[in-house]
Structures are given as C-alpha cells and as structure tokens.
Motif scaffolding. Structure first.
Motif, PDB file in Angstrom:
ATOM      1  N   GLY A   1       7.960  16.352  47.755  1.00 59.61           N
ATOM      2  CA  GLY A   1       6.577  16.503  48.185  1.00 59.61           C
ATOM      3  C   GLY A   1       5.899  15.177  48.468  1.00 59.61           C
ATOM      4  N   THR A   2       6.715  14.175  48.850  1.00 57.60           N
ATOM      5  CA  THR A   2       6.162  12.856  49.142  1.00 57.60           C
ATOM      6  C   THR A   2       5.247  12.923  50.364  1.00 57.60           C
ATOM      7  OG1 THR A   2       8.308  12.080  48.470  1.00 57.60           O
ATOM      8  CG2 THR A   2       6.853  10.457  49.434  1.00 57.60           C
ATOM      9  N   SER A   3       4.170  12.140  50.311  1.00 60.53           N
ATOM     10  CA  SER A   3       3.337  11.997  51.508  1.00 60.53           C
ATOM     11  C   SER A   3       3.878  10.808  52.297  1.00 60.53           C
ATOM     12  CB  SER A   3       1.888  11.717  51.121  1.00 60.53           C
ATOM     13  OG  SER A   3       1.524  12.484  50.008  1.00 60.53           O
ATOM     14  N   VAL A   4       3.890  10.943  53.614  1.00 64.37           N
ATOM     15  CA  VAL A   4       4.510   9.900  54.428  1.00 64.37           C
ATOM     16  C   VAL A   4       3.555   9.464  55.539  1.00 64.37           C
ATOM     17  CG1 VAL A   4       6.447   9.299  55.924  1.00 64.37           C
ATOM     18  CG2 VAL A   4       6.803  10.851  53.999  1.00 64.37           C
ATOM     19  N   LEU A   5       3.433   8.150  55.693  1.00 65.45           N
ATOM     20  CA  LEU A   5       2.759   7.619  56.874  1.00 65.45           C
ATOM     21  C   LEU A   5       3.802   6.812  57.627  1.00 65.45           C
ATOM     22  CD1 LEU A   5       0.180   7.055  58.530  1.00 65.45           C
ATOM     23  CD2 LEU A   5      -0.202   5.047  57.109  1.00 65.45           C
ATOM     24  N   VAL A   6       4.107   7.226  58.851  1.00 62.56           N
ATOM     25  CA  VAL A   6       5.165   6.559  59.587  1.00 62.56           C
ATOM     26  C   VAL A   6       4.626   6.111  60.937  1.00 62.56           C
ATOM     27  CG1 VAL A   6       6.020   8.819  60.310  1.00 62.56           C
ATOM     28  CG2 VAL A   6       7.490   6.827  60.574  1.00 62.56           C
ATOM     29  N   SER A   7       4.839   4.829  61.263  1.00 61.63           N
ATOM     30  CA  SER A   7       4.387   4.364  62.563  1.00 61.63           C
ATOM     31  C   SER A   7       5.577   4.331  63.502  1.00 61.63           C
ATOM     32  CB  SER A   7       3.763   2.974  62.450  1.00 61.63           C
ATOM     33  OG  SER A   7       4.763   2.014  62.220  1.00 61.63           O
ATOM     34  N   THR A   8       5.331   4.568  64.770  1.00 56.43           N
ATOM     35  CA  THR A   8       6.440   4.590  65.720  1.00 56.43           C
ATOM     36  C   THR A   8       5.942   4.320  67.130  1.00 56.43           C
ATOM     37  OG1 THR A   8       8.246   5.899  66.621  1.00 56.43           O
ATOM     38  CG2 THR A   8       6.260   7.101  66.001  1.00 56.43           C
ATOM     39  N   ALA A   9       6.828   3.752  67.925  1.00 51.74           N
ATOM     40  CA  ALA A   9       6.512   3.560  69.332  1.00 51.74           C
ATOM     41  C   ALA A   9       7.225   4.621  70.176  1.00 51.74           C
ATOM     42  CB  ALA A   9       6.926   2.172  69.788  1.00 51.74           C
ATOM     43  N   TYR A  10       8.117   5.401  69.519  1.00 49.77           N
ATOM     44  CA  TYR A  10       8.829   6.467  70.229  1.00 49.77           C
ATOM     45  C   TYR A  10       7.966   7.718  70.208  1.00 49.77           C
ATOM     46  CZ  TYR A  10      13.076   3.688  69.781  1.00 49.77           C
ATOM     47  OH  TYR A  10      14.007   2.707  69.852  1.00 49.77           O
ATOM     48  N   LEU A  11       7.607   8.187  71.381  1.00 50.72           N
ATOM     49  CA  LEU A  11       6.680   9.305  71.426  1.00 50.72           C
ATOM     50  C   LEU A  11       7.348  10.618  71.040  1.00 50.72           C
ATOM     51  CD1 LEU A  11       4.680   8.255  74.532  1.00 50.72           C
ATOM     52  CD2 LEU A  11       4.139   7.955  72.128  1.00 50.72           C
ATOM     53  N   ASP A  12       8.662  10.741  71.284  1.00 49.90           N
ATOM     54  CA  ASP A  12       9.307  11.997  70.920  1.00 49.90           C
ATOM     55  C   ASP A  12       9.326  12.177  69.405  1.00 49.90           C
ATOM     56  OD1 ASP A  12      10.956   9.843  70.703  1.00 49.90           O
ATOM     57  OD2 ASP A  12      12.770  10.887  71.357  1.00 49.90           O
ATOM     58  N   GLU A  13       9.248  11.084  68.684  1.00 51.87           N
ATOM     59  CA  GLU A  13       9.236  11.186  67.231  1.00 51.87           C
ATOM     60  C   GLU A  13       7.923  11.740  66.711  1.00 51.87           C
ATOM     61  OE1 GLU A  13      10.219   7.450  65.512  1.00 51.87           O
ATOM     62  OE2 GLU A  13      12.315   7.591  66.125  1.00 51.87           O
ATOM     63  N   ALA A  14       6.863  11.501  67.461  1.00 50.95           N
ATOM     64  CA  ALA A  14       5.558  11.977  67.014  1.00 50.95           C
ATOM     65  C   ALA A  14       5.576  13.486  66.818  1.00 50.95           C
ATOM     66  CB  ALA A  14       4.494  11.586  68.023  1.00 50.95           C
ATOM     67  N   GLU A  15       6.419  14.150  67.610  1.00 52.93           N
ATOM     68  CA  GLU A  15       6.460  15.608  67.504  1.00 52.93           C
ATOM     69  C   GLU A  15       7.074  16.063  66.193  1.00 52.93           C
ATOM     70  OE1 GLU A  15       7.249  17.827  71.115  1.00 52.93           O
ATOM     71  OE2 GLU A  15       7.362  15.927  72.186  1.00 52.93           O
ATOM     72  N   ASN A  16       7.757  15.145  65.461  1.00 52.79           N
ATOM     73  CA  ASN A  16       8.310  15.502  64.153  1.00 52.79           C
ATOM     74  C   ASN A  16       7.266  15.475  63.056  1.00 52.79           C
ATOM     75  OD1 ASN A  16      10.607  15.379  65.587  1.00 52.79           O
ATOM     76  ND2 ASN A  16      11.711  14.018  64.191  1.00 52.79           N
ATOM     77  N   CYS A  17       6.090  14.945  63.374  1.00 55.04           N
ATOM     78  CA  CYS A  17       5.085  14.762  62.325  1.00 55.04           C
ATOM     79  C   CYS A  17       4.171  15.974  62.238  1.00 55.04           C
ATOM     80  CB  CYS A  17       4.233  13.530  62.631  1.00 55.04           C
ATOM     81  SG  CYS A  17       5.208  12.052  62.831  1.00 55.04           S
ATOM     82  N   HIS A  18       3.598  16.157  61.037  1.00 55.86           N
ATOM     83  CA  HIS A  18       2.609  17.222  60.893  1.00 55.86           C
ATOM     84  C   HIS A  18       1.322  16.864  61.604  1.00 55.86           C
ATOM     85  CE1 HIS A  18       5.139  17.765  57.194  1.00 55.86           C
ATOM     86  NE2 HIS A  18       5.219  18.960  57.770  1.00 55.86           N
TER      87      HIS A  18
END
Lengths: 368, 369, 601
Positions: free
Chosen positions: C206-223
């Motif tokens: 149940g970890t909370s995650v803040l992840v930065s990325t420049a890959y836009l397709d990865e953004a779709e993996n985020c809540h």
C-alpha cells in the motif's frame, strides 16, 4: 549499524578503486624511494679541476689529500684556460690552483696562496665544496706541521660536534619529514577527491535521503581514511627504519599519537575542501595548492623556516605540516624532547579540532 | 589546413579562458608558487639562533664573539651559564648552535697555544647544520687572519683564497629562481595539455572532432599549440619577474634561452598530450600528470644536484626533459653559456618532444574503449 | 501496459485528508551566475495515500526540484510541504526515515557488488539482521537480480542498475516512495519490468508513490497525473480525464500516392490540426474540433482517408502544452536546406551505406555479430535495440570511430576510418549526449564547426546566420551552450552537424530526454532533410522516433532480428503471437521470441 555500514562500504571501495590505491600506496612508495635514494644534499666525489702550474713535492703533498678524499674526484689540468673550459662545460664544480711560485712562497713570511674557485650557480653545493676544501686544507697544514716536528700555531681551533646526526646524512632528516607529505597526500588529497566523487556520481544525494545523520556520513569518511593514513604511516615508518636506516630515538607511541593528531588535521582539511568544492577536478587542485605544496615547501621539511622572510614565516604558522615536521625530526633524531613535542602537538590538536568542527558546521544535509 | 588548425586553437583558448575555474587554475597557482618558492625556497640561512656559553673572562673571547654578533647570519639568544644548559637549548630548538669557550680561552690565545672553540650544532636538519658550520668556519678563519696580522704571529705556510664564480655571494635564490622558470612552465603546460584530450573524451566532443575532416596531425597541432603558447607566455612572464623582481642576473643571450624554452615546451607538451590520450577520464589524466610531475621535478636537479644521486637514478634522469632545461636556464642566466655549449642539452629535449608527440597522435585514433 | 494496474489498496499512513504528500503554493528559485531562476512557481500537488501519482513534464520543467523538496533535501522559498503528516522543512530527518527516494542518477556504488550495495542501504536504513535474508530474497527475486548478487554494480546493464537502485530504495519498505525519472535511458523491456515492480509494491504494501517521467505512455500507468511545465503545475487529474479532453478529435490519416512526409507536412500546416505525428505509413493528428479537419491543402486527385482513432494521453498532453506555449518557445520551422555540390551522381538504387557481415569483438564477447544491411539515398534508416544490443557499436564503426573486427562496410563508397579527411566532410554527426563545447557560446560553437569544415569569409558568416535563423538560436547566441535548455542544445547540435551541408547524417539517440514538442520539431526538420535527399541513419530506443523511420533494423545481442518498414515489422512480430498495436509491442514480442529461441538452444 549505520556507521558500520558506511565504513565497510568505504573500505570495499578503497580496495576496488585503482586510483585510490595509487594515491594511498603507490605515491607514498614512489615518494619514499625518490627521496630516500634520489634526493641527497650530500655531495660526494665532487669533480674538481686541479691546476698545478709547477709540479713538485710540495704540490704533490697537497694534491694527494684531494686524491685520497672521498669528497673529491680531482681532474688534473695544466693551465687555467683549460680549467676554465672544463668548468664552463659543467665537467667540474670548482678549480683549485697552485701557482708556479707555490713552493717558494710556502717558505716565505706571507705564505703561499691557494686559489679556490667554485661554480657558484648551485650556491648550496658551492658552499659545501668550499667547506670540504677548507677542512682538507687545515688537515694538510696540520700534517705538514706534525711531520716538520712542531705544533701548528693556529689561534682559534674550532672543535665541532654535530648532535643527532653526526655523519650529517641528509636522508636522516628528509625521510622522516616526508612522512608529513605522505600523510597529507592520503589525508587531504585522497579524502577531498573521494568525497567530491560522491557528489559527482550522485551517491551523496542517495545517502542524504536515508535516515543517516551528517555526523555519521562524515565519520564514515573519517574512520576509513584515518585507518588508511595510519597504514600509510606504518608502511613509511617501516621503510624509514629498515630500508633507509634512519634511527628512531624517541618513543614509537608518541610518534603515533602525533601522527594521529596530524592526520586528523589533514582529514579535516580534506573534508572541508570537498564540502566547498563538489567536483573532483577543483577539489584535487585545491588540495594540492593549499595542503600538498605547503607541506613540501613551507613546513621546514627541506627549507629552514627561520631563514624565510617574516611574512612567509607568519604564513607557516597556519600550515599543520610545520608542527608535524618539527615533531618528526625531533622524535627520529633527538628523542623525546618534551619542550618540542608538547607545544607542537597542542598546535596540531587545535588545528585538527578547528578543521573538523568547521567541516561539521559547513556540512549540511541539504542540496541548496 | 592552417585555418582549421587556427579554429581549433581558438576553440581551445576559449574553452580554457571562458571558464572561471580553469582560468583561475592557469593564472593563480603559478603566481602563488612563484612568490612562495621565490621567497621560501632558499638554502641560505640568516638569523641563525645561537647560544653562547662563555666561561672565559678575557678580552679575546669577547673579541671573537663580537665577530659573530656582527654577522647577520647569526642572532644570539640569552647567554648560557652552565654546561647542562647546552642540551636543553639545543634539544628544544631554541638555538641551532651553541658556542662554548672554555675558561682558558683568552690565556691560550695570548700564549700562542690553539684556543679551543667548541661548536655544538643541532644536526636534525643536516643541511642547515652543514651550512651553519661553514659560516662558523669562515668567521673563525677571518678572526684568525686578523689575529695573526695584529699580533705579528707566524702566518700559516699556505692560505686559501676562496672565490665563487657566477654567484660571488653564493645566494641560493640565484640558483632556485631560474629553476622555478622551468618548474612552473612544466606545471602549467601539463595542466593545460594533460586534461585536454581526456576532457573531450569524457564530454564526447572528441568523437565529434574525429568525424570531421580534421586529420590527426591537425588535432595534434590544435591541442599542442595552446599549451605551447601559454607555457611560452608564462615562462616569459616568470623570466621578467626573476630579473626585475628577484634581481637575478641574466648574463647569457636571450636567443639561447628561448631556443631552450621552445624545445622544452615541445617535450612538455608531448608528454602532456601522451598522458592525455592514454587517459580515458580526467581523473586518470590528473593522476598521470601528477605521477609524471613529481619525479620529473625531484630528479631534475631543481633543488638537489643530480650528481648526488645514485648512478642508477642518474641514468634514469636522461629521459627527463626538465633536467636538460635546468642546465640551459642556469647556464644562460648565471654563466652566460654560449649557444654552442648548450647543443648537447637541446637535442635530447627535441628527441623527447618528437617521440612523445608522435605517440600521442597515434593514440588519438587507436585508443578506443 | 495497463494490464498491471493494481486495485486500490486500503489506506496506510497518511495525512488527515488522506494524502501522503501535500504541497501548497511552493516556490523555489536558484541563483546561477548572478541571475535568479525560478524553478517552481506556486505549485500545488498532492499524492493520495496508496496510489501512484505521476509527475509529467518536459526536461527542465522542475520535476527534480520538486522531488528534492519532498525529500527534505531542499528548502522551499514559500509554501508548505507535508509528508506523511510531517513538515518536510522542519523535520527532514524524520521524513527521511519513512520515505524512499530514488534520485535520477541513483547513487549506486559501482565498485561494490549488488549484495554489498544492498547491505549498505540495509545498514543505513536500520533493517534488523533477522529479517534481512528474507528481504533480500524478496527484493532480488522481484527485480530479477537473484543470480547477479555477486556482480559489481558497475557491470550491470542500465536497466538492471535501475532495478538495483529501486531494490536499495525499498530495502526498508517506505510509506512514500519518490522516484525521479526511474526509466530514463532504460530500454522498453526493462521499463516494463520496472513498472511491474512498482505496481506489485502498491498491491503488497500500500505504498504511496510519486514518480516523475518524461515518457508519456508511462503516465497512463498512474492513478493520477500532475503536469509540470516551466515551473508551473498545469493541473492534476486522472490520466483518463486528460485523455478525455481530446476524445473524438484524433484521426489517422493516409493518402495514397503521397509520401508520409509530404502528407505530414501538409497536415502540420493545416489550421484545424493541433498536432501531427508520423506513425508508420500514416499520420496521426489531433484536430482542433470534434470533426475531421477541413481545408487540407491537397490536390483533389489525392485519395485521402481519415479514420477516427482512440485518443491517447500524449494527445491530451501535447494539446495542453501547445496552449501554454510561451512566445520564446520555438515555433515550427521549415528547414531550408540544399545538399552540397559534392553530391555524387544520383542513381536511385545505389546504396549510400553498405554493411556486409560486419562483426566487432571485444575480447571473447561479440558486440556486433555478422550483420548486413544497406541504406538507400534519401532514406531514414533506424537501428533499434535495447541497451547493449550493439547498435552504438555499429554506429561507431560506420562513423569510423571504431575499427570492425571483420566484415565490410562502406559509407558513400568509402571506409571512413581509412578515408582521406575530405570524405569525412560529407557526413554530419550528432551524438547521444550533448557533445558540443559547453563553456563556449552558441556562436563560438557555430564558428568553430564552420571553420573546421573549411568555411571562411562570407560563406562562413552566411552559414552561421542561416543556422541562427533556421534553428531559432538567435535569441541565445551569446549564451554558454551548457546553460541552454535541452531542446535548444539539441537544435544547436543539429545546426553544427549540418554546417557543411553533408549528404549523410548520423544521429545517435538524438531526442533522448527532450519534451514531446521539441521531439516533433526535431523530426520535422529531419523529414525535410530526407526530402532534400540527405541519407539519415539513426539509432534509438524510443519507439516514437522509430515510427518516423522509413526502414528499421531491430537489434538484439549484436544481431539483427528484423529488418523492414515499421508496418512490416509489426506484421512480422504478429507471427509470434499476441496482438500487436504499437511498434513497442512488436519490439518486445520479437525480443521475447528471440530470448525463447536462445534459451532453447
């Protein structure tokens, strides 16, 4: 546990990084060998031109003393013109000239003049050569007087005694003094470079977000390089005693206590440099300029501090190596002279405390 | 071709001097070192602290001591009163020398018996001890000559006339300062060249250069010239400082001096570029430069004569370009050595320079990770 | 990628409002060379407990500054940061006890082994000895490092290094995990594996995650996703809502008888089109309204087909970015380019680059093994592969930077390694990392490269003027090039590579790390060059870049797995089973199949 982890990591890194090993072991070895074997102020077999314009028994007795001396390697030439040209071409360091009237003047009231010309370019060697000629000359006078059956009448006769280093071997003071340079190399230069490397590679940032306190990060650097520095010290002391035959007349314990104090001061400087300069190039250059060169030039290791101009002398008081060199030369050659050891050790302790506390204050667990 | 090389040289200069840090590193350390070495690096002693234990009450002892007190080489600290003070004074480094005159000093002197002057010297720094003893001997020699003259005693059958050519007062600064010209020129040239290729390799710009029409020779010249020019400028600056600030005489001819500098720079730049093209990272370049500089300086005769070294080490110094340059510098400055006599110093530097530059050029293209 | 999206776990440690991290009105400035630069301006951000929040934005948007603020490594000028109920400014040490933070260049000690790195971080985090064995087992298993624990970290591949970095960060399970661009420079396969790990973590702890990325397709993996641009937060929402803004406005356009580049050119200039990118044989567009664009400036004879396609997150993002463009940001430019007079006689079928049975060995290891391909004049040819697949080695051999061990290669009929220097004047080279002189100004760099290529006098100043104009560098011509934003640097690098009007251009991962707008602009220029007849060879592991290529070679372990147009490759990958919708899917399917073949041998 955190500290233990940091220390263990540092040791593993030292063992695996060739450039750390180069600075910690190769450089000391190189310096010791260079200074032990390569650097010597003791002139032996000095090539000297002997100009005997009218050879006879008198001149032969004088020149014989040159031929027997281990300090000179005489080269006989027949006239001053030749002597001059061998001096100019660098084949001899000096000229001793016995004029044609040497024998007759010898028996006159004023006595004969022996012309001694040295190449003054290397003033130090020139002075040493002059000293050698003088002692050969007075020895020759004495022998002559004795063989003639009367005592030599010289007004004041200098009886010299050299304490601590009766043979005047320059190695005996250069090699112990070198310990200060070597420990500066490990304590300040290596430490400054490895901390700067952590900044460059981004590992410092990763360390900072762990619960580790800044105090622990600093101690985690201090302890391994302290051990490494003391290791370098043991290696160097061993080589000094057994390879270069320098006597150690004081106590080993005091030697190590003083070395520990100096090492702490050097580590403090190294840490401070790396906190201020977060890249290896600048940290390395800064460490060489503010720690390594002064340890060489301004510490009294080679050049006498008392003879420097007053403002340079004042500057030497902030050089930690100066206090350590004083202790080293005393401990090795003179023994436990407390009047030298205590004030210098106190100065080292004060500098160590100053630099370590300052690094602690300057190091903050933040990136801005 | 010339234009391309000039463009490279211009770029090197811009890269060196646009950056505050590297500008500082090229300009500041040589000046600091020049001043520190110039003033601090001397074997001459002055104000040697001496202590006197005079157990004699006669006038002759005071006369002798007056000779010491009158010399700027010596400075007397508080007088000693008993024999056991000697050890204390020497051990604690309060005095380097103790002069001891026994109770019969004056009596012996007047009687024509040799009067003994005991000199106890701290041998911890053997060189300082040796020089201090030399000073003592020359003062006593002077005293003896005066004494004989004034008291019509018999003169010794032979006496020495000491003279030093080229440096009559035997000032070691005249010896050290010309040496610094070589030392600093070498250091600056190494700093400029030893990192230049390694830095470009690290930043990836070296590949960029290799894919341009530049030939290795052109890259080599482009890299070598800045170090050469900076070395020449700093060398000339230091020569000016040596002559006009430290008052070291320059009696030889300048063209011999500059032929020497040019050939020395050729070899220094060659070694620097060779180290640089071997190094993959700047750290390796710096370490390599350091590992070259320290032995090169120590084994050059800069501070201690090569003749004093063991034979094996002496043979090793033939590959050290700085040893030749030291001879040229001191010869031209102090002895006025003519050009012809310097030829045997010139050609080894030229050979070292050409060989190292050729190796560096070869390494440009052949050292790939 | 959506397959691994976890269900929402129960809430763990968090603030009263259910947020693991709350930032309000955060500003942060840095002083560099006497000028104050605002990195973050009144940013609002929250990370809900037990969820993945993505921080998306181009290079230099302020992502790293924000991460460091949250980790207590920087102090904000204004505003407040609450992390797990603690004040990050006042209590950084307490915060650091309960978070995990993986910086962009994770601080792995490269001369320590995998196990030793883990031990170090376990010591630093105070993990009790009793539970370490189990923890190490879990972590190495999860990251696939269990067989490599004795290997030095420096010897791991880029993807494995990142996984080890993550494992070190997770050695004490944190309540909040901050990941700063964990997938930058990581190939697609490793990228997917990293996401699997992150998702597992949320499910298990149940970890909370803040992840930065420049890959836009990865953004779709985020809540949830927060968009950061030039220090401003452009909004925080679920990816679906961002995508929904352009729903119904996305189309795939193709035109028979018209090259994809010409079509793209026309579409990009059409008023109703917000965004146009080449994809295989089609051009994908975002229209400004909910209907296909009209007024497309094409002759009627061209048979245009416009098919609606589902919107992607990238479409939403780019549309939003374009709305926030500042005047100084580069606009789209047509590249006015002519090939130098040295162009050889044109024979359409002649291969400008020829590679036959080329191999390169390092010791016993084959970096490139027996590969052959040919590139035609005016073609954009891509070398695609994961890290260590051999594409950079091939590239360096072609440029003449590395001698081949065996085989034959020729560029414009010559081997550049042995060719006279004049031959090298025909190629342009732009490398992966910014490889110009950083402390020289833009103009100095242009002058230097123009002189190197033998330009002088009026032609040189004309050419420099041309570069400054064509690449919109005039406003920054006196800035040090190292201080430029990445997009500018990359334009400068291209300008320098084109200084001498080469007819062959080598590009090594040219747009790695730059934002989507800059990448579009870059490829727009490259398309023009190709149209002008310049032959272009590009290495990449970016699938968007690969889509622009005419033909691709997919490399793995030094060999070519597939060779053809993007569409052909998708088709051939489909033979290996599984639905192939994107080039990335195709790439991974091919690699998987190859790995299977090799393990069977």
């Amino acid at each position: 546990m955190r500290l233990r982890g940091l220390v263990r990591k540092e040791f593993l890194q030292i063992l695996r990084d060739p450039s750390s090993i180069a600075i910690a072991f190769l450089m000391p070895l190189l310096l010791l060998l260079l200074f032990g074997y390569g650097v010597s102020l003791d002139a032996k077999n000095v090539p000297i031109a002997l100009v005997v314009e009218h050879p006879n028994a008198d001149t032969a007795s004088f020149t014989a003393s040159f031929q027997q001396s281990r300090y000179f390697k005489p080269l006989f030439v027949s006239n001053m013109r030749q002597a001059r040209s061998v001096l100019m071409s660098g084949r001899v360091h000096g000229i001793v000239r016995l004029a044609g009237d040497f024998s007759s003047k010898l028996r006159s009231r004023d006595g004969a003049a022996i012309q001694v010309i040295v190449n003054g370019v290397d003033a130090n060697t020139a002075r040493v050569v002059q000293g050698y000629v003088q002692s050969l000359w007075s020895l020759w006078l004495e022998q002559r007087a004795t063989s003639a059956g009367h005592k030599l009448a010289i007004p004041v006769d200098v009886r010299q005694r050299v304490w601590f280093n009766s043979e005047l071997r320059s190695r005996n003071y250069l090699v112990p003094g070198l310990l200060a340079v070597i420990m500066t190399l490990i304590g300040a230069l290596l430490t400054a470079m490895v901390v700067a490397r952590e900044w460059e590679r981004g590992t410092m940032e990763a360390l900072m977000v762990t619960p580790v306190a800044m105090r622990e990060i600093l101690l985690g650097k201090l302890i391994p390089y302290f051990v490494l520095g003391m290791g370098g010290m043991c290696l160097s002391v061993g080589m000094t005693l057994w390879l270069f035959d320098v006597p150690l007349r004081g106590s080993v314990l005091i030697l190590f206590v003083a070395a520990a104090l100096f090492l702490l001061a050097a580590l403090g400087m190294g840490l401070l440099i790396s906190i201020l300069a977060k890249n290896q190039f600048v940290a390395g250059q800064a460490a060489i300029i503010v720690t390594f060169l002064p340890a060489f030039i301004l510490s009294g290791f080679i050049f006498d501090i008392g003879s420097m101009p007053p403002f340079v002398q004042a500057l030497t008081h902030v050089i930690a190596a100066r206090y350590f060199v004083a202790i080293l030369q005393t401990l090795f050659l003179a023994g436990n002279v407390w009047s030298v050891i205590i004030p210098n050790a106190l100065a080292l302790a004060a500098m160590a405390a100053f630099f370590l506390l300052l690094s602690r204050r300057m190091a903050r667990k933040r990136l801005d | 071709m010339l234009k391309r090389i000039l463009a490279l040289v211009r770029k090197e200069f811009l890269a060196l001097f646009k950056d505050k840090k590297s500008r500082f590193i090229i300009v500041a350390p040589p000046i600091i070192q020049l001043l520190v070495f110039g003033y601090a690096a001397t074997f001459d002693l002055n104000r040697i602290p001496i202590a006197v234990l005079n157990q004699d009450s006669g006038a002759a002892s005071r006369q002798l001591l007056a000779h010491f007190r009158g010399s700027t080489n010596f400075q007397e600290i508080a007088p000693l009163h008993q024999n056991r003070d000697i050890a204390k004074t020497i051990n604690s480094k309060q005095a380097l020398l103790v002069l001891q005159l026994g109770p019969h000093f004056s009596r012996d002197l007047y009687l024509g018996k040799p009067a003994q002057l005991q000199v106890i010297v701290d041998g911890r720094n053997s060189n300082t001890a040796l020089i201090a003893l030399n000073y003592v001997h020359s003062i006593v020699l002077q005293f003896n000559n005066d004494w004989v003259k004034n008291h019509h005693g018999p003169a010794p059958p032979a006496h020495l006339q000491l003279r030093a050519w080229f440096n009559p007062n035997l000032e070691s600064r005249w010896f050290i300062v010309p040496g610094i010209i070589g030392l600093l020129t070498l250091v600056v040239t190494m700093v400029v060249t030893a990192l230049s290729v390694a830095r470009e390799r690290e930043q990836g710009t070296f590949d960029q250069l290799l894919v341009t029409p530049l030939r290795p020779v052109e890259i080599l010249l482009g890299k070598a010239l800045p170090g050469f020019v900076i070395g020449l400028l700093e060398g000339s600056l230091i020569i000016l400082v040596a002559v006009y600030w430290f008052n070291v005489p320059l009696i030889g001819n300048l063209s011999a001096l500059f032929i020497g500098i040019v050939l020395f720079l050729l070899s220094a730049v060659g070694v620097g570029l060779m180290i640089s093209s071997l190094a993959v990272t700047q750290q390796q370049g710096m370490l390599g430069a350091f590992l070259f500089l320290v032995p090169a300086i120590i084994l050059s005769g800069f501070a201690t004569p090569i003749a004093n070294m063991p034979t094996l080490v002496q043979q090793l110094t033939v590959i050290n370009p700085m040893r030749y340059f030291m001879v040229v510098l001191r010869g031209v400055f102090l002895e006025g050595t003519p050009l012809a006599l310097l030829f045997k110093q010139f050609w080894p530097m030229a050979v070292i320079g050409i060989v190292t530059l050729a190796i560096a050029a070869w390494l440009f293209r052949h050292r790939m990770q | 990628m959506n397959a691994h999206r976890p269900q929402l776990p129960p809430m763990r440690s968090a603030d009263d409002d259910g947020n693991a991290l709350t930032m309000s009105t955060i500003s942060k400035s840095f002083v560099s060379e006497g000028r104050s630069v605002k990195a973050l301006d009144e940013v609002e951000l929250r990370v809900s407990a037990g969820r993945i929040t993505g921080l998306v934005g181009p290079d230099g948007a302020g992502k790293t500054t924000l991460m460091r603020l949250a980790a207590g490594l920087l102090q904000a000028d204004t505003g407040s940061i609450r992390v797990l109920g603690l004040d990050a400014t006042r209590d950084p040490l307490m915060v650091q006890r309960s978070i995990g933070y993986m910086p962009q260049r994770f601080g792995l000690y490269e001369d320590l082994s995998v196990q030793e790195n883990l031990d170090l971080y376990a010591d630093l985090q105070g993990v009790p000895h009793a539970i370490r064995a189990q923890r190490y087992h879990d972590l190495t298993k999860m990251t696939g490092l269990e067989h490599f624990t004795r290997r030095l970290a420096g010897r791991l591949s880029g993807g494995m290094k990142q996984k080890l970095g993550l494992a070190c960060t997770l050695v004490q399970p944190p309540q909040l995990l901050l990941l700063d661009e964990p997938t930058v420079g990581v190939d697609p396969v490793s990228r997917r594996e990293l996401w699997v790990i992150i998702n597992k973590l949320i499910l298990q702890h149940g970890t909370s995650v803040l992840v930065s990325t420049a890959y836009l397709d990865e953004a779709e993996n985020c809540h949830e996703v927060a968009l950061l641009h030039n220090g401003h937060c452009l909004g925080q929402d679920t990816p679906a809502r961002f995508t929904a803004r352009v729903e119904g406005r996305t189309y795939s356009v193709s035109a028979a008888g018209l090259s994809k580049r010409a079509l793209h050119d026309v579409l990009a200039d059409t008023d109703d089109v917000v965004d146009a990118v080449v994809q295989g044989n089609h051009v994908r567009i975002v229209a400004s309204k909910n209907e296909p664009p009209k007024n497309i400036d094409l002759p009627n004879s061209v048979d245009l087909s416009i098919v609606p396609v589902p919107a992607r997150f990238e479409d939403g993002f780019v549309t939003l970015l374009r709305a926030h463009l500042r005047p100084e940001d580069p606009a789209r430019h047509h590249l006015d380019f002519k090939i130098a007079a040295t162009t050889p006689t044109r024979a359409s079928a002649d291969a400008v680059i020829q590679v036959r049975e080329l191999s390169r060995r390092f010791g016993p290891f084959y970096a490139v093994k027996n590969i052959s391909f040919a590139v035609q004049r005016g073609e954009v040819f891509g070398l695609l592969g994961a890290n260590g697949a051999g594409k950079s080695t091939t590239f360096r051999m072609l440029c003449g930077l590395l001698p081949p061990s065996s085989g034959h290669l020729s560029v414009a009929g010559l081997d550049l390694r042995r060719a006279a220097s004049a031959a090298r004047a025909r190629i342009g080279y732009m490398s992966q990392k910014f490889s110009l002189y950083g402390n020289l100004t833009v103009r100095d760099n242009l002058q230097f490269f123009s002189s190197i290529y033998g330009l002088s006098g009026a032609s040189r100043s004309d050419r420099i003027k041309w570069s400054l104009e064509q690449f919109t560098l005039d406003s920054v011509k006196d800035n040090r090039s190292i201080d430029l934003p990445l997009g500018f640097k990359q334009r400068l690098a291209l300008a320098c590579a084109l200084m001498h009007e080469p007819d062959i251009l080598f590009l090594d991962e040219p747009t790695s790390g730059v934002d989507p707008l800059a990448r579009r602009e870059f490829w727009h220029r490259i398309n023009h060059l190709a149209e002008a007849g310049v032959t272009i060879l590009v290495t990449t592991h970016f699938m968007e870049e690969a889509e622009y290529c005419d033909r691709l070679a997919i490399m793995d372990a030094g060999e070519i797995l597939a060779l053809g147009t993007p569409d052909e490759i998708k088709v051939s990958a489909a033979d290996h089973g599984g639905p192939i919708s994107t080039l990335e899917d195709a790439f991974i399917a091919l690699l998987d199949a190859n790995a299977k073949v090799r393990s069977e041998q």
